[in-house]
Design a protein around this motif. Structure first.
Motif, PDB file in Angstrom:
ATOM      1  N   MET A   1      39.767   7.516  31.799  1.00 10.58           N
ATOM      2  CA  MET A   1      40.309   7.000  30.547  1.00 10.58           C
ATOM      3  C   MET A   1      39.516   7.501  29.339  1.00 10.58           C
ATOM      4  O   MET A   1      40.072   7.682  28.248  1.00 10.58           O
ATOM      5  CB  MET A   1      40.353   5.474  30.565  1.00 10.58           C
TER       6      MET A   1
ATOM      7  N   ALA B   1      40.141  -0.607  31.171  1.00 11.02           N
ATOM      8  CA  ALA B   1      40.091   0.274  32.329  1.00 11.02           C
ATOM      9  C   ALA B   1      39.849  -0.545  33.606  1.00 11.02           C
ATOM     10  O   ALA B   1      39.543  -1.737  33.553  1.00 11.02           O
ATOM     11  CB  ALA B   1      39.000   1.331  32.152  1.00 11.02           C
TER      12      ALA B   1
ATOM     13  N   GLN C   1      35.683  -2.156  30.795  1.00 12.78           N
ATOM     14  CA  GLN C   1      35.918  -2.436  32.219  1.00 12.78           C
ATOM     15  C   GLN C   1      34.770  -3.318  32.708  1.00 12.78           C
ATOM     16  O   GLN C   1      33.632  -3.177  32.250  1.00 12.78           O
ATOM     17  CB  GLN C   1      35.982  -1.157  33.052  1.00 12.78           C
TER      18      GLN C   1
END
Length: 647
Positions: free
Chosen positions: A267, A283, A301
């Motif tokens: 990403m 993510a 994330q």
């Protein structure tokens, strides 16, 4: 001097003509204090870990009931601060894929219904499909969401109880923008959704990793096309913009990682190619921590298994319908177990444990010691747990000469429980946790050459190891840099029968036991899909459990050792001279499904000058800065000309 003033005014007028009026209006954003506080609380890769306890950064973490408490506390903090500022905040809770699948028995025995029940109770309202959403097919995933029927497994384990499951709320929305049916081109889930946040429209685009085609059983993905991530996001970002949506968030089940202030991964690599109206990217998939900014886009994330969650706070401007420049900050927060667990979520977890406990706690055999055997996903070589798993498949599948399995299918170490008599008991649940997918075993015919070629595909992806576990034969492999015709990190040199001396006949046909995922070419092992399927057997889960029970009936304990089934050797002189090593396979890079590497740079990503990050800017702000720069340069150029004329 009048000519100078006229020139500047003309340049300003020209600038307003070059930039549309709606962009100029947006350039005035944040000139007042009329904004909406917006908080997004997120998790990823939960995998049904309702009550899993682990240690992260020296602290005990994990558990759905603890997560619920932390989320509630964080939302309360946001609301208290907003009230102090005279604002009315909005909080959204989302999960970035793989909330279920490859789960512990407390969730998986009930088809992950307890996990969805817990997330629903925690007020999650947005999710995306992960690769594990395809483990049992999309129809089963939809059944899980909507409770359209009772699964036979659920009926089996809940018989005689008052267990009920009603699915998730209708406003718990799941997305998959880049997955369409091959036959019709129709999406299997909506590509995006628009949420009203205090009157501002915010768009969310959902992305599924294209690796699903290799990490999920081919029979469950062959009907779908996984579209290019960048093109898909940009397509729907433009569609949202046409609808007047300027605040756009991407929720992607695809990886990213932040280390030493640098954010990398899929990403991160794609961020600069995405529409500038995209401000925030969530993510997942790589099970790492990401908390950084790339190309003006925040990427977040939060590890896996409910060990941590993301707290993203930002502001929305009702005048521009966009995020306020410089307002976004993100924190990765540990889900510590030093808080009081939420009673309602704890009740869901306790019910699931009670229902599944009888099956999970049933003794089926013994281990030679109380130490954990092997590890989860042993993709770095022969493993002491991979040996009994494949021995089980070879021995319990009638007629099999050999067995081969993918290490990714080994989802947990085998953990014995020591009883008060000092016996190291292996329970049904412990064995189930090792092989939880319930994929059917297949007996297939492969030639010796196909076996060798398939083994060489372990290293077909640069930078990634996809080690296979084997039984009934042995092989040697060599460093690819030392032989001329091996175009990957390693290649198979020789394959032997079980004695380690007799070479396997490359032209002979052998019967090999392997799970249907691998036999269909899963994880990129396409050679194995060339074999002829002779018959199906019981599932891999049943096979491993039955093998441990068989050992117990024979008075034997599980006591595996490393046996040199796969050995790295120096290439022979012949290999170096004429390049007669294993099959050379050179394919494009792919990223591992469940990389568990972790970093310690936990904390805020703010606009503090020491953070090393530039916070997100929308396209609005970029245009504004460009406009001001053009005006200043033009004015300077005009002054210079004016002075030269005077001289």
């Amino acid at each position: 001097m009048g000519k100078l003033l006229l020139s500047v005014l003309l340049l300003i007028s020209l600038s307003f003509t070059l930039f549309p009026s709606h962009l100029i209006t947006q350039a005035k954003e944040n000139t007042n204090n009329d904004y909406i506080p917006f908080q997004i609380l997120s998790i990823n890769d939960f995998h049904g870990n309702l009550d899993t306890k682990s240690t992260l950064n020296g602290k005990e973490v994990g558990g759905a009931a603890y997560l619920a408490t932390h989320l509630n506390q964080r939302q309360a903090e946001m609301e208290a601060q907003a009230e102090k500022d005279g604002k009315k905040p909005v909080t959204l809770r989302l999960e970035a894929g793989d909330a279920v699948g490859a789960s512990p028995t407390v969730s998986s025995l009930l088809q992950d219904e307890p996990t969805m029940k817990a997330l629903n109770q925690m007020d999650f309202k947005l999710g995306v499909l992960g690769n594990h959403s395809f483990d049992e097919g999309i129809q089963e995933f939809k059944r899980l969401l909507h409770a359209t029927s009772v699964h036979p497994n659920v009926a089996k384990y809940t018989e005689g109880t008052d267990y009920k499951y009603r699915g998730v709320d209708d406003d718990f929305k799941f997305l998959a923008a880049n997955v369409v049916e091959k036959a019709s081109g129709e999406h299997i889930f909506d590509p995006y959704t628009i949420k009203q946040v205090g009157g501002v429209h915010v768009g969310f685009i959902g992305i599924v990793t294209p690796e699903t085609t290799t990490s999920a059983a081919p029979k469950h993905t062959k009907s779908y096309q996984f579209l290019d991530i960048t093109k898909t996001i940009n397509k729907y970002a433009m569609e949202l913009e046409k609808k007047g949506v300027k605040a756009i968030v991407v929720v992607a089940h695809e990886g990213a990682s932040t280390n030493n202030g640098e954010t990398t991964g899929v990403m991160a690599d794609l961020a600069s190619k995405l529409d500038d109206q995209v401000d925030i990217i969530f993510a997942a998939h790589s099970h790492e921590i990401a908390n950084g900014v790339v190309d003006g886009k925040l990427i977040n994330q939060n590890y896996n298994y409910g060990q941590a969650f993301g707290d993203v706070r930002t502001k929305l401007d009702p005048e521009t319908d966009d995020f306020v420049k410089g307002s976004t900050k993100a924190e990765v927060v540990l889900n510590t177990r030093d808080v009081t667990p939420d009673p309602e979520v704890q009740a869901i977890v306790s019910e699931a444990k009670k229902v599944t406990e009888k099956a999970a706690s049933e003794p089926i055999g013994q281990a030679a010691s109380g130490e954990s055997i092997g590890k989860r996903k042993p993709e770095d070589g022969e493993n002491e747990l991979g040996n009994p798993v494949t021995d089980a498949q070879r021995i319990m599948t009638t007629g099999a000469d050999f067995a081969i399995t993918n290490s990714g299918g080994i989802r947990e170490a085998l953990i014995p429980q020591t009883n008060d008599k000092g016996n190291h008991i292996i329970t049904w649940g412990a064995a189930y946790a090792v092989q939880p997918f319930n994929g059917y075993m297949q007996l297939i015919e492969l030639t010796g050459q196909q076996i060798k070629d398939g083994l060489s595909q372990q290293w077909q992806k640069p930078g990634e190891i996809m080690f296979l576990q084997i039984s009934g034969f042995k092989y040697t492999y060599i460093d690819g840099s030392k032989v001329p015709d091996c175009k990957q990190k390693y290649c198979v040199q020789d394959v032997f029968l079980a004695d380690g001396k007799t070479k396997m006949d490359m032209n002979k046909t052998y019967k090999v036991a392997m799970n249907e995922f691998l036999a269909d070419g899963g994880d990129g092992f396409s050679v194995f899909s060339q074999g002829e399927v002779l018959r199906n057997a019981q599932t891999d889960t049943e096979t491993f459990i039955a093998y441990i029970e068989k050992l117990a009936s024979e008075g034997k304990k599980v006591d595996p050792k490393i046996e040199g089934r796969a050995t790295l050797v120096e290439p022979s002189k012949k290999d170096v001279d004429d390049g007669s090593s294993g099959t050379a396979i050179d394919k494009s890079h792919g990223k591992a499904d469940d990389d568990n590497s972790k970093t310690d740079n936990l904390g805020d990503n703010t606009n503090d000058s020491n953070s090393g990050h530039k916070l997100p800017e929308t396209s609005t702000n970029i245009y504004k800065n460009l406009l001001v720069g053009i005006i200043l340069i033009g004015a300077g150029f005009t002054i210079l000309l004016y002075r030269r004329k005077r001289i």
